[in-house]
Design a protein around this motif. Structure first.
Motif, PDB file in Angstrom:
ATOM      1  N   TYR A  26       0.842  -1.201   0.000  1.00  0.00           N
ATOM      2  CA  TYR A  26       0.000   0.000   0.000  1.00  0.00           C
ATOM      3  C   TYR A  26       0.878   1.252   0.000  1.00  0.00           C
ATOM      4  O   TYR A  26       1.763   1.393   0.848  1.00  0.00           O
ATOM      5  N   GLU A  27       0.632   2.158  -0.954  1.00  0.00           N
ATOM      6  CA  GLU A  27       1.328   3.441  -0.985  1.00  0.00           C
ATOM      7  C   GLU A  27       0.540   4.420  -0.111  1.00  0.00           C
ATOM      8  O   GLU A  27      -0.657   4.614  -0.313  1.00  0.00           O
ATOM      9  N   VAL A  28       1.226   5.017   0.838  1.00  0.00           N
ATOM     10  CA  VAL A  28       0.574   5.907   1.800  1.00  0.00           C
ATOM     11  C   VAL A  28       1.366   7.213   1.902  1.00  0.00           C
ATOM     12  O   VAL A  28       2.599   7.191   2.012  1.00  0.00           O
ATOM     13  N   ASP A  29       0.672   8.337   1.844  1.00  0.00           N
ATOM     14  CA  ASP A  29       1.302   9.635   2.069  1.00  0.00           C
ATOM     15  C   ASP A  29       1.077  10.034   3.522  1.00  0.00           C
ATOM     16  O   ASP A  29      -0.037   9.881   4.047  1.00  0.00           O
ATOM     17  N   VAL A  30       2.126  10.547   4.163  1.00  0.00           N
ATOM     18  CA  VAL A  30       2.034  10.898   5.578  1.00  0.00           C
ATOM     19  C   VAL A  30       2.672  12.266   5.827  1.00  0.00           C
ATOM     20  O   VAL A  30       3.548  12.701   5.072  1.00  0.00           O
ATOM     21  N   PRO A  31       2.247  12.976   6.884  1.00  0.00           N
ATOM     22  CA  PRO A  31       2.906  14.224   7.267  1.00  0.00           C
ATOM     23  C   PRO A  31       4.227  13.917   7.961  1.00  0.00           C
ATOM     24  O   PRO A  31       4.449  12.793   8.431  1.00  0.00           O
ATOM     25  N   MET A  32       5.105  14.898   8.045  1.00  0.00           N
ATOM     26  CA  MET A  32       6.400  14.682   8.679  1.00  0.00           C
ATOM     27  C   MET A  32       6.257  14.357  10.163  1.00  0.00           C
ATOM     28  O   MET A  32       7.092  13.660  10.727  1.00  0.00           O
ATOM     29  N   SER A  33       5.185  14.813  10.791  1.00  0.00           N
ATOM     30  CA  SER A  33       4.975  14.484  12.206  1.00  0.00           C
ATOM     31  C   SER A  33       4.849  12.977  12.397  1.00  0.00           C
ATOM     32  O   SER A  33       5.227  12.445  13.442  1.00  0.00           O
ATOM     33  N   THR A  34       4.344  12.276  11.391  1.00  0.00           N
ATOM     34  CA  THR A  34       4.269  10.816  11.442  1.00  0.00           C
ATOM     35  C   THR A  34       5.610  10.201  11.063  1.00  0.00           C
ATOM     36  O   THR A  34       6.059   9.225  11.684  1.00  0.00           O
ATOM     37  N   VAL A  35       6.277  10.765  10.057  1.00  0.00           N
ATOM     38  CA  VAL A  35       7.581  10.243   9.625  1.00  0.00           C
ATOM     39  C   VAL A  35       8.568  10.207  10.787  1.00  0.00           C
ATOM     40  O   VAL A  35       9.322   9.250  10.950  1.00  0.00           O
ATOM     41  N   TYR A  36       8.555  11.247  11.621  1.00  0.00           N
ATOM     42  CA  TYR A  36       9.479  11.320  12.754  1.00  0.00           C
ATOM     43  C   TYR A  36       9.315  10.147  13.718  1.00  0.00           C
ATOM     44  O   TYR A  36      10.220   9.826  14.472  1.00  0.00           O
ATOM     45  N   ARG A  37       8.155   9.517  13.719  1.00  0.00           N
ATOM     46  CA  ARG A  37       7.867   8.470  14.696  1.00  0.00           C
ATOM     47  C   ARG A  37       7.882   7.058  14.106  1.00  0.00           C
ATOM     48  O   ARG A  37       7.579   6.097  14.808  1.00  0.00           O
ATOM     49  N   LEU A  38       8.224   6.947  12.849  1.00  0.00           N
ATOM     50  CA  LEU A  38       8.221   5.628  12.214  1.00  0.00           C
ATOM     51  C   LEU A  38       9.356   4.752  12.721  1.00  0.00           C
ATOM     52  O   LEU A  38      10.450   5.251  13.022  1.00  0.00           O
ATOM     53  N   PRO A  39       9.134   3.454  12.774  1.00  0.00           N
ATOM     54  CA  PRO A  39      10.207   2.521  13.153  1.00  0.00           C
ATOM     55  C   PRO A  39      11.156   2.317  11.962  1.00  0.00           C
ATOM     56  O   PRO A  39      10.878   2.805  10.855  1.00  0.00           O
ATOM     57  N   PRO A  40      12.263   1.592  12.147  1.00  0.00           N
ATOM     58  CA  PRO A  40      13.177   1.312  11.030  1.00  0.00           C
ATOM     59  C   PRO A  40      12.478   0.502   9.939  1.00  0.00           C
ATOM     60  O   PRO A  40      11.435  -0.118  10.172  1.00  0.00           O
ATOM     61  N   LEU A  41      13.054   0.514   8.741  1.00  0.00           N
ATOM     62  CA  LEU A  41      12.520  -0.280   7.647  1.00  0.00           C
ATOM     63  C   LEU A  41      12.446  -1.755   8.031  1.00  0.00           C
ATOM     64  O   LEU A  41      13.253  -2.249   8.821  1.00  0.00           O
ATOM     65  N   ASN A  42      11.473  -2.441   7.459  1.00  0.00           N
ATOM     66  CA  ASN A  42      11.219  -3.870   7.704  1.00  0.00           C
ATOM     67  C   ASN A  42      10.647  -4.147   9.093  1.00  0.00           C
ATOM     68  O   ASN A  42      10.576  -5.305   9.511  1.00  0.00           O
ATOM     69  N   SER A  43      10.248  -3.079   9.794  1.00  0.00           N
ATOM     70  CA  SER A  43       9.564  -3.247  11.084  1.00  0.00           C
ATOM     71  C   SER A  43       8.056  -3.144  10.869  1.00  0.00           C
ATOM     72  O   SER A  43       7.586  -2.644   9.847  1.00  0.00           O
ATOM     73  N   THR A  44       7.305  -3.610  11.842  1.00  0.00           N
ATOM     74  CA  THR A  44       5.847  -3.513  11.768  1.00  0.00           C
ATOM     75  C   THR A  44       5.402  -2.108  12.155  1.00  0.00           C
ATOM     76  O   THR A  44       5.897  -1.537  13.134  1.00  0.00           O
ATOM     77  N   VAL A  45       4.487  -1.554  11.383  1.00  0.00           N
ATOM     78  CA  VAL A  45       3.979  -0.215  11.659  1.00  0.00           C
ATOM     79  C   VAL A  45       2.462  -0.229  11.525  1.00  0.00           C
ATOM     80  O   VAL A  45       1.902  -0.975  10.708  1.00  0.00           O
ATOM     81  N   THR A  46       1.790   0.550  12.361  1.00  0.00           N
ATOM     82  CA  THR A  46       0.333   0.675  12.301  1.00  0.00           C
ATOM     83  C   THR A  46      -0.012   2.149  12.131  1.00  0.00           C
ATOM     84  O   THR A  46       0.471   2.996  12.890  1.00  0.00           O
ATOM     85  N   LEU A  47      -0.828   2.448  11.122  1.00  0.00           N
ATOM     86  CA  LEU A  47      -1.214   3.830  10.839  1.00  0.00           C
ATOM     87  C   LEU A  47      -2.731   3.947  10.761  1.00  0.00           C
ATOM     88  O   LEU A  47      -3.418   3.038  10.298  1.00  0.00           O
ATOM     89  N   HIS A  48      -3.237   5.092  11.228  1.00  0.00           N
ATOM     90  CA  HIS A  48      -4.648   5.427  11.066  1.00  0.00           C
ATOM     91  C   HIS A  48      -4.784   6.061   9.682  1.00  0.00           C
ATOM     92  O   HIS A  48      -4.034   6.973   9.336  1.00  0.00           O
TER      93      HIS A  48
END
Length: 201
Positions: A26-48
């Protein structure tokens, strides 16, 4: 409609993400406020997720916290504010800062965001004031937290930061100058973007 995604973070090119959910990317666009909190690549992430369905596309916009998604939804309800401008606003300002601008009816910060002039800023603040009554009553609007920086080679971090700023609406030359002003070669691309935005907005 998609309201939440939980999967593996495959790609991170702010403001664009690619998330694998059961073999579907899934291609998802996010604000930088979300980018700052993302885990490293290949980690599990949950987004609203907020989903926009158009004749020619189905667009997904992701947020780390529900309150970010609610703010995004309030912004795109305003006349003349589309998803891209709403993401740019949320990338240049923390949720708290935007709420304070609305409370004080202060246009000085908003006019520095690409795509917003003085008249537009004044109109947005007036329209948002009533909508933000509910936000003002929330006891604590804690600042979004920056995770531990991820090790990224300096050259790559700088180019990624410039590319992200351009994607957010800044001119290439303006983005390059903003990143070049940051004299720290050890910063990740996310931190470079954060500091560049602070200097530009």
């Amino acid at each position: 409609m998609i309201g939440r995604l939980s999967g593996t973070l495959l790609e991170k090119q702010p403001p664009h993400l690619l998330i694998d959910v059961a073999g579907i990317g899934y291609e998802v666009d996010v604000p930088m406020s979300t980018v700052y909190r993302l885990p490293p690549l290949n980690s599990t992430v949950t987004l609203h997720i907020h989903m926009v369905v158009r004749e020619d596309a189905q667009l997904l916009f992701g947020f780390y916290e529900k309150r970010e998604r609610e703010l995004f939804r309030e912004l795109i309800r305003l006349n003349g504010v589309g998803p891209k401008l709403a993401l740019t606003l949320m990338s240049g300002l923390e949720v708290d800062d935007l709420v304070r601008c609305v409370q004080a009816q202060d246009t000085s910060v908003l006019v520095k965001v690409p795509g917003i002039g003085k008249k537009t800023a004044e109109r947005l603040l007036v329209e948002l004031k009533d909508r933000f009554k509910a936000w003002e009553s929330i006891p604590q609007m804690a600042p979004l937290v920056l995770p531990e920086p991820i090790e990224i080679p300096p050259a790559s971090a700088q180019s990624d930061a410039v590319a992200a700023l351009v994607a957010l609406g800044f001119k290439p030359q303006e983005a390059s100058k903003a990143v070049a002003r940051i004299k720290d070669d050890e910063l990740s691309s996310e931190e470079l973007i954060r500091q560049a935005l602070k200097g530009m907005v």
